[in-house]
Write an enzyme that holds these catalytic residues in place. Structure first.
Site, short mmCIF file in Angstrom:
data_model
loop_
_atom_site.label_atom_id
_atom_site.label_comp_id
_atom_site.label_asym_id
_atom_site.label_seq_id
_atom_site.Cartn_x
_atom_site.Cartn_y
_atom_site.Cartn_z
N THR A 68 -5.35 -18.39 -18.61
CA THR A 68 -5.74 -17.01 -18.31
C THR A 68 -5.11 -15.99 -19.25
O THR A 68 -5.73 -14.98 -19.59
CB THR A 68 -5.32 -16.67 -16.85
N ASP A 76 -8.95 -24.08 -20.38
CA ASP A 76 -8.51 -23.76 -19.02
C ASP A 76 -7.66 -24.96 -18.62
O ASP A 76 -8.07 -26.11 -18.85
CB ASP A 76 -9.74 -23.64 -18.12
N ASP A 88 -2.78 -23.54 -13.71
CA ASP A 88 -3.22 -24.56 -12.75
C ASP A 88 -2.47 -25.89 -12.90
O ASP A 88 -2.11 -26.51 -11.91
CB ASP A 88 -4.73 -24.81 -12.88
N GLN A 146 5.47 -35.10 1.38
CA GLN A 146 4.45 -34.05 1.34
C GLN A 146 5.08 -32.67 1.50
O GLN A 146 4.44 -31.66 1.21
CB GLN A 146 3.45 -34.23 2.49
N1 ASP Z 1 -7.62 -21.67 -14.44
C1 ASP Z 1 -6.61 -21.04 -15.25
C2 ASP Z 1 -5.88 -22.11 -16.03
O1 ASP Z 1 -5.13 -22.86 -15.46
C3 ASP Z 1 -5.66 -20.32 -14.39
C4 ASP Z 1 -4.50 -19.69 -15.10
O2 ASP Z 1 -4.30 -19.79 -16.29
O3 ASP Z 1 -3.75 -19.02 -14.42
O4 ASP Z 1 -6.07 -22.22 -17.21
#
Ligand code: ASP
Length: 349
Positions: free
Chosen positions: A15, A60, A93, A274
């Site tokens: 992001t 991503d 992620d 967990q």
């Molecule tokens: N979906 C994005 C990624 O992991 C989320 C982020 O960067 O915060 O690349």
């Protein structure tokens, strides 16, 4: 002072450098570096000087795979002697998986490797990208922390202890079983007592990973058949995300038999919890003892990200299942807390 230090930035995607497209946020080539060049703090001498290399394709991080960990590790190895520290820009992620994998792959590290990203891109008016990036560059250039770390929203975490705990908030990462190595407020404060010493063996990169591993989340009602199918070849090791202190449904003979059969074939069973916080104590309950009798070994308080990538690493080193069972329980990079040996009560008089 800051300017005389050099930081290498490996930009993998995420992001932090994305722009809005018709399909939603996407990384775009050249976009992040251009945005950084427009923000004075990145080039007016207040942060270490930096060079940025953009990976192709930018990803991503939901699409990051072990081959990308190898690309990152190689990029660091090739420039290891030329820079004071390294920043890896990464989507949030799967950042905790990459941070954990790199901790095992980069052995004998003598310089900081700081992973960061953001929840809102740098190009947006309201963002968490600028602080995460500026502070990570400062940490990598000016603070000789010889570890793979993750910096996010004022916390510097050990990479192989980190987990993503919030899909939306700025405080997206934590290391529930280890206090932060540092915090940034009005000052950057490092808890040097927690920082591991630099490797004495010299820096080396382990590129060989065996990805025939998995994570199985136990749930009430899980059957022996499901477990048997999951543990079928080619799987070589599994992180069992078990209940509480490592317990499983010990009243289900077929469930236990499925674990036994896999273990007899050489599958390594690592019992983790967990729960977000705390570790595994297989002897505490009969339901945990049964997991141990079925062949599971304790993952102590490792995160699933650390336990899984440790299996990738250990099997990738060519260890036998018996060796992996032994090594997975050892503290290799600060990824687990070993239980304190309980001895006789100290005399009080
Ligand atoms: N979906 C994005 C990624 O992991 C989320 C982020 O960067 O915060 O690349």
């Amino acid at each position: 002072m800051a300017e005389s230090k050099r930081v290498f930035i490996a930009y993998t995607g995420g992001t932090i450098g994305m722009r809005l497209s018709d399909q939603g946020w996407v990384p775009e080539e050249g976009f992040l570096e251009a945005a950084m060049r427009r923000v004075p703090v990145f080039s007016d001498g207040r942060v270490p000087s930096w060079d940025l290399v953009e990976f192709h394709p930018l990803l991503d991080s939901a699409s990051i795979a072990p081959r990308d960990w190898i690309k990152i590790a190689r990029a660091i190895r090739e420039r290891y002697d030329d820079y004071d520290g390294f920043v890896v820009l990464h989507g949030t992620d799967t950042m905790a998986y990459t941070a954990s994998a790199l901790a095992f792959m980069l052995e004998g590290l003598g310089k900081p490797v700081i992973l960061t990203g953001s929840q809102i891109p740098l190009c947006e008016a309201r963002n968490d990208a600028q602080d995460n990036l500026v502070t990570s560059i400062l940490l990598a250039g000016l603070y000789p922390i010889p570890e793979v770390c993750l910096y996010f929203h004022s916390k510097l975490l050990r990479g192989c202890r980190s987990v993503k705990v919030d899909s939306e908030g700025f405080a997206a990462f934590d290391s529930p079983n280890l206090p932060p190595l540092g915090v940034s407020g009005t000052e950057i404060e490092i808890d040097w007592r927690r920082v591991r010493p630099p490797g004495s063996s010299g820096f080396s990169v382990h590129e060989s990973l065996d990805t025939a591993q998995g994570v199985l989340w136990l749930f009430p009602g899980i059957t022996g058949e499901i477990v048997r199918n999951f543990l079928a070849p080619p799987l070589r090791g599994v992180v069992l995300q078990a209940f509480g202190v490592g317990n499983g449904p010990a009243n289900d003979a077929d469930f236990l038999a499925a674990l036994h059969e896999a273990r007899d074939r050489g599958v390594v069973l690592v019992d983790c919890t967990q729960c977000l916080r705390g570790g595994v104590h297989l002897g505490d309950y009969a339901t945990g003892s049964a997991m141990a009798e079925a062949g599971a070994v304790s993952g102590h308080d490792m995160t699933p990200e650390a336990a899984l990538t440790k299996l990738f690493f250990l099997f990738g080193q060519g260890h036998t299942p018996a060796e992996v069972e032994e090594l997975v329980q050892r503290d290799l990079r600060g990824e687990l807390t070993l239980p304190v040996a309980s001895g006789p009560e100290p005399a009080t008089d």
